[in-house]
Scaffold this motif. Structure first.
Motif, PDB file in Angstrom:
ATOM      1  N   ASP A 100     -89.743  31.211  -7.068  1.00  0.00           N
ATOM      2  CA  ASP A 100     -90.730  30.128  -7.077  1.00  0.00           C
ATOM      3  C   ASP A 100     -90.964  29.618  -5.663  1.00  0.00           C
ATOM      4  N   GLU A 101     -89.877  29.518  -4.894  1.00  0.00           N
ATOM      5  CA  GLU A 101     -89.993  29.081  -3.498  1.00  0.00           C
ATOM      6  C   GLU A 101     -90.759  30.106  -2.676  1.00  0.00           C
ATOM      7  N   TRP A 102     -90.486  31.385  -2.896  1.00  0.00           N
ATOM      8  CA  TRP A 102     -91.221  32.426  -2.174  1.00  0.00           C
ATOM      9  C   TRP A 102     -92.717  32.357  -2.487  1.00  0.00           C
TER      10      TRP A 102
ATOM     11  N   ARG B 119     -94.339  29.731  -3.350  1.00  0.00           N
ATOM     12  CA  ARG B 119     -94.858  28.509  -2.728  1.00  0.00           C
ATOM     13  C   ARG B 119     -95.262  28.741  -1.276  1.00  0.00           C
ATOM     14  N   VAL B 120     -94.464  29.538  -0.560  1.00  0.00           N
ATOM     15  CA  VAL B 120     -94.749  29.749   0.867  1.00  0.00           C
ATOM     16  C   VAL B 120     -95.626  30.971   1.110  1.00  0.00           C
ATOM     17  N   GLY B 121     -96.116  31.594   0.027  1.00  0.00           N
ATOM     18  CA  GLY B 121     -97.079  32.666   0.179  1.00  0.00           C
ATOM     19  C   GLY B 121     -96.532  34.073   0.215  1.00  0.00           C
ATOM     20  N   VAL B 122     -95.259  34.249  -0.129  1.00  0.00           N
ATOM     21  CA  VAL B 122     -94.702  35.604  -0.206  1.00  0.00           C
ATOM     22  C   VAL B 122     -95.294  36.299  -1.424  1.00  0.00           C
TER      23      VAL B 122
ATOM     24  N   ASN C   3     -73.672  36.556  -4.793  1.00  0.00           N
ATOM     25  CA  ASN C   3     -75.108  36.835  -4.775  1.00  0.00           C
ATOM     26  C   ASN C   3     -75.901  35.566  -5.070  1.00  0.00           C
ATOM     27  N   MET C   4     -75.397  34.740  -6.001  1.00  0.00           N
ATOM     28  CA  MET C   4     -76.045  33.466  -6.294  1.00  0.00           C
ATOM     29  C   MET C   4     -76.007  32.552  -5.072  1.00  0.00           C
ATOM     30  N   LEU C   5     -74.866  32.529  -4.375  1.00  0.00           N
ATOM     31  CA  LEU C   5     -74.738  31.703  -3.171  1.00  0.00           C
ATOM     32  C   LEU C   5     -75.760  32.131  -2.125  1.00  0.00           C
ATOM     33  N   ALA C   6     -75.923  33.442  -1.962  1.00  0.00           N
ATOM     34  CA  ALA C   6     -76.883  33.964  -0.986  1.00  0.00           C
ATOM     35  C   ALA C   6     -78.309  33.562  -1.341  1.00  0.00           C
ATOM     36  N   GLU C   7     -78.666  33.696  -2.631  1.00  0.00           N
ATOM     37  CA  GLU C   7     -80.037  33.383  -3.044  1.00  0.00           C
ATOM     38  C   GLU C   7     -80.298  31.875  -3.046  1.00  0.00           C
ATOM     39  N   ALA C   8     -79.305  31.095  -3.469  1.00  0.00           N
ATOM     40  CA  ALA C   8     -79.469  29.635  -3.462  1.00  0.00           C
ATOM     41  C   ALA C   8     -79.584  29.121  -2.031  1.00  0.00           C
ATOM     42  N   SER C   9     -78.793  29.703  -1.129  1.00  0.00           N
ATOM     43  CA  SER C   9     -78.846  29.291   0.276  1.00  0.00           C
ATOM     44  C   SER C   9     -80.197  29.639   0.890  1.00  0.00           C
ATOM     45  N   THR C  10     -80.711  30.814   0.564  1.00  0.00           N
ATOM     46  CA  THR C  10     -82.021  31.226   1.066  1.00  0.00           C
ATOM     47  C   THR C  10     -83.097  30.260   0.600  1.00  0.00           C
ATOM     48  N   LYS C  11     -83.040  29.871  -0.654  1.00  0.00           N
ATOM     49  CA  LYS C  11     -84.029  28.927  -1.199  1.00  0.00           C
ATOM     50  C   LYS C  11     -83.935  27.576  -0.494  1.00  0.00           C
ATOM     51  N   ASP C  12     -82.709  27.058  -0.337  1.00  0.00           N
ATOM     52  CA  ASP C  12     -82.516  25.749   0.294  1.00  0.00           C
ATOM     53  C   ASP C  12     -82.997  25.754   1.742  1.00  0.00           C
ATOM     54  N   ILE C  13     -82.678  26.814   2.489  1.00  0.00           N
ATOM     55  CA  ILE C  13     -83.092  26.905   3.895  1.00  0.00           C
ATOM     56  C   ILE C  13     -84.615  27.002   3.989  1.00  0.00           C
ATOM     57  N   SER C  14     -85.211  27.776   3.084  1.00  0.00           N
ATOM     58  CA  SER C  14     -86.671  27.928   3.091  1.00  0.00           C
ATOM     59  C   SER C  14     -87.367  26.591   2.844  1.00  0.00           C
ATOM     60  N   GLU C  15     -86.816  25.792   1.935  1.00  0.00           N
ATOM     61  CA  GLU C  15     -87.419  24.494   1.634  1.00  0.00           C
ATOM     62  C   GLU C  15     -87.401  23.582   2.858  1.00  0.00           C
ATOM     63  N   VAL C  16     -86.352  23.697   3.688  1.00  0.00           N
ATOM     64  CA  VAL C  16     -86.231  22.862   4.887  1.00  0.00           C
ATOM     65  C   VAL C  16     -87.117  23.372   6.016  1.00  0.00           C
ATOM     66  N   ILE C  17     -87.077  24.697   6.263  1.00  0.00           N
ATOM     67  CA  ILE C  17     -87.826  25.277   7.376  1.00  0.00           C
ATOM     68  C   ILE C  17     -89.314  25.405   7.060  1.00  0.00           C
ATOM     69  N   ASN C  18     -89.632  25.657   5.791  1.00  0.00           N
ATOM     70  CA  ASN C  18     -91.021  25.800   5.356  1.00  0.00           C
ATOM     71  C   ASN C  18     -91.744  26.896   6.152  1.00  0.00           C
TER      72      ASN C  18
ATOM     73  N   GLU D 190     -91.045  34.945   9.107  1.00  0.00           N
ATOM     74  CA  GLU D 190     -90.120  33.813   9.074  1.00  0.00           C
ATOM     75  C   GLU D 190     -89.283  33.830   7.797  1.00  0.00           C
ATOM     76  N   SER D 191     -89.897  34.232   6.696  1.00  0.00           N
ATOM     77  CA  SER D 191     -89.148  34.326   5.432  1.00  0.00           C
ATOM     78  C   SER D 191     -88.062  35.405   5.528  1.00  0.00           C
ATOM     79  N   GLN D 192     -88.334  36.477   6.264  1.00  0.00           N
ATOM     80  CA  GLN D 192     -87.331  37.522   6.458  1.00  0.00           C
ATOM     81  C   GLN D 192     -86.127  36.970   7.214  1.00  0.00           C
ATOM     82  N   ASP D 193     -86.390  36.180   8.246  1.00  0.00           N
ATOM     83  CA  ASP D 193     -85.297  35.587   9.016  1.00  0.00           C
ATOM     84  C   ASP D 193     -84.477  34.627   8.158  1.00  0.00           C
ATOM     85  N   ILE D 194     -85.168  33.873   7.308  1.00  0.00           N
ATOM     86  CA  ILE D 194     -84.482  32.932   6.409  1.00  0.00           C
ATOM     87  C   ILE D 194     -83.617  33.691   5.403  1.00  0.00           C
ATOM     88  N   ALA D 195     -84.116  34.842   4.927  1.00  0.00           N
ATOM     89  CA  ALA D 195     -83.341  35.662   3.993  1.00  0.00           C
ATOM     90  C   ALA D 195     -82.028  36.111   4.633  1.00  0.00           C
ATOM     91  N   LYS D 196     -82.073  36.445   5.930  1.00  0.00           N
ATOM     92  CA  LYS D 196     -80.851  36.833   6.644  1.00  0.00           C
ATOM     93  C   LYS D 196     -79.891  35.656   6.745  1.00  0.00           C
TER      94      LYS D 196
END
Length: 278
Positions: free
Chosen positions: A157-159, A161-164, A212-227, A233-239
């Motif tokens: 859903d976050e992806w 939102r940011v156009g992925v 795996n959940m920690l990785a995906e939840a962290s990616t979502k949280d970071i994306s919401e902050v960085i926008n 940029e989404s690729q960098d956030i995924a890393k």
């Protein structure tokens, strides 16, 4: 077309499906159905020959079938012949199989259940729980798996939102997350576990699921902050999100002396559970 891909099980055989929200109907991989009904070693070749014969006979059902991109064994989105449930009922008549009638009943149930779930979303959770229990998974594992589905939905859903874009871009970001924390691409991870069409998450241990959940939840949280404003940029956030779980994995392995990412799959997990009961 707004669609959601999923895997359905018929007698433990996987059938790829796409739900079209606008038309409110399922599109189902024909070659998967052929494999279920014929148990052919090359269901693709079987379908090509059948399609050729039906076209020569002027069969309108085959003419109206079309292709949609679905995830293939190699993890890539590939064009696949699909049919809606009505078309499949007609096609099944052309495939001699003792499984034809049971499959028709299964197909009708799948179509009905999805419409029920649209009016009551809790039903989808209940059915997932029941299916995993029937397959033999432990309640503890099932709770983790259902939570992982929720977290994955929040991430996608976050992806959105940011156009992925769904499909290739979703798969690319997922690969980056997995490669970062598990040090294996999704394809490499499935090869390690001896999987083909099977769902990778359905073959993870509790610890693998949690990381795996920690990785995906962290990616979502970071994306919401960085926008992020673009896919790069989404690729960098995924890393970054994957690295949070990578650090946790490294610390756990250092303390236990055991590898987290292993070749253990659902078959061995369920066999081990059965042995413990006996």
């Amino acid at each position: 077309m707004k669609s959601h891909e999923s895997i359905k099980l018929f007698e433990e055989k996987q059938v790829r499906t796409l739900w079209d929200e606008e038309q409110e109907k399922w599109y189902i991989s024909i070659v998967d159905v052929v494999e279920v009904l014929t148990q052919s070693v090359d269901s693709g070749a079987y379908w090509r020959k059948l399609k050729q014969r039906l076209k020569a006979e002027g069969n309108e059902t085959v003419t109206n079938c079309h292709g949609l991109k679905m995830k293939a064994d190699d993890g890539k989105m590939r064009l696949t012949d699909v049919a809606d449930t009505e078309q499949l009922f007609r096609l099944i008549q052309s495939i001699p199989s003792p499984k034809a009638e049971p499959f028709k009943l299964w197909l009708a149930r799948v179509a009905s259940e999805r419409l029920d779930e649209l009016s009551d979303p809790e039903l989808s959770i209940d059915r997932a729980l029941k299916q995993y229990l029937e397959l033999g998974y432990s309640e503890n594992w099932i709770n983790q798996r259902l939570k992982s589905i929720e977290i994955r939905k929040e991430l996608t859903d976050e992806w959105k939102r940011v156009g992925v874009e769904e499909g290739v871009q979703f798969a690319t970001l997922t690969d980056i997350i997995t490669k970062t924390w598990a040090e294996k691409t999704t394809k490499e991870y499935k090869v390690l576990k001896g999987l083909k069409k099977e769902n990778l998450r359905d073959n993870m241990t509790n610890t693998e699921l949690i990381l795996n959940m920690l990785a995906e939840a962290s990616t979502k949280d970071i994306s919401e902050v960085i926008n992020p404003v673009n896919f790069e940029e989404s690729q960098d956030i995924a890393k970054q999100g994957g690295n949070v779980a990578k650090v946790a994995r490294a610390e756990l392995e250092a303390k236990t002396g055991k590898k987290v990412v292993t070749n253990t799959n659902a078959k061995t997990l369920l066999e081990h559970k059965k042995e413990n009961k006996e």
